[in-house]
Write an enzyme that holds these catalytic residues in place. Structure first.
Site, mmCIF file in Angstrom:
data_model
loop_
_atom_site.group_PDB
_atom_site.id
_atom_site.type_symbol
_atom_site.label_atom_id
_atom_site.label_comp_id
_atom_site.label_asym_id
_atom_site.label_seq_id
_atom_site.Cartn_x
_atom_site.Cartn_y
_atom_site.Cartn_z
ATOM 1 N N HIS A 185 -5.677 41.112 28.901
ATOM 2 C CA HIS A 185 -6.229 42.131 29.799
ATOM 3 C C HIS A 185 -7.384 42.874 29.131
ATOM 4 C CE1 HIS A 185 -2.418 41.644 31.946
ATOM 5 N NE2 HIS A 185 -2.863 42.441 32.896
ATOM 6 N N ASN A 229 -3.613 39.828 20.679
ATOM 7 C CA ASN A 229 -3.191 40.452 21.927
ATOM 8 C C ASN A 229 -1.869 41.202 21.797
ATOM 9 O OD1 ASN A 229 -3.286 40.977 24.770
ATOM 10 N ND2 ASN A 229 -1.881 39.275 25.107
#
Length: 229
Positions: A99, A130
């Protein structure tokens, strides 16, 4: 350029007039601007990843809901096939769908949460980035929103060689050849109750091995990101 000035940016596209997410800066870029309800995406159609994503986040928004993750990853219907990433591109790639506008910043409603799972808000991120130091950075950004009350966040992809100079993407994934960034940046503008502002910026490598150290080690001047992009 991030374009922080004493007032609204002068290079604002007409469709963004009055959009609070870009009140203090419109970075520009070679991209298709996608105006979403909760954030703005600059989508690189050639690379199938965002050049950047930006949004305004307030303490009240963080406190106004506790919606659970929807995990409804999907291609963006605002782009045609061939201009966007597809689910198959990430399948068995070894990369996370990372994201840019994180889901945890949008717990205020199911609609807000779901919007973050559009693939135009994603870029290929190594799991060690991440799920590690990048997640810690996102959490600390939320802490800034809680402590300051109002922040603007800019997150995006960088493609750099070993000397830190702009370079072609080091790799691609999937049949749509989604570009893999070498690094990611995040810049945060904090607004004080007095009306004054301060900025923080970070660059983190998208590397295979775990990234050690503290986040302060990756703090950079905003000007450096502007020069690299």
């Amino acid at each position: 350029r991030l374009g922080l000035k004493a007032g609204p940016p002068s290079n604002l596209p007409p469709e963004l007039a009055g959009n609070d997410n870009v009140r203090w800066g419109f970075p520009g870029g070679h991209c298709s601007v996608l105006v979403k309800e909760f954030f703005v995406i600059c989508s690189d159609l050639d690379r199938r990843v965002p050049e950047w994503v930006t949004y305004h986040l307030t303490r009240a928004e963080l406190s106004s809901g506790n919606v659970e993750r929807t995990d409804d990853f999907r291609p963006d219907p605002d782009l045609a096939a061939g201009e966007r990433a597809e689910l198959v591109d990430y399948r068995n790639s070894g990369y996370d769908r990372g994201h840019m506008a994180p889901a945890a910043d949008f717990k205020r409603s199911r609609e807000a949460m779901s919007s973050t799972f559009l693939l135009t808000n994603m870029a290929p991120q190594r799991p060690n980035l991440n799920r590690g130091i990048w997640a810690r950075l996102e959490d600390q950004v939320r802490g800034l929103a809680q402590s300051h009350g109002s922040i603007w966040v800019y997150t995006g992809a960088l493609y750099l060689d070993a000397a830190g100079r702009p370079a072609p993407p080091p790799d691609t994934i999937g049949p749509d050849q989604v570009a893999v960034p070498s690094h990611f940046f995040k810049a945060i503008l904090c607004e004080h109750a007095t009306g004054t502002h301060e900025m923080y910026a970070f660059i983190l490598p998208n590397q295979l091995t775990p990234i050690g150290g503290q986040l302060v080690s990756f703090l950079v001047p905003v000007d450096r990101i502007e020069a690299m992009t």
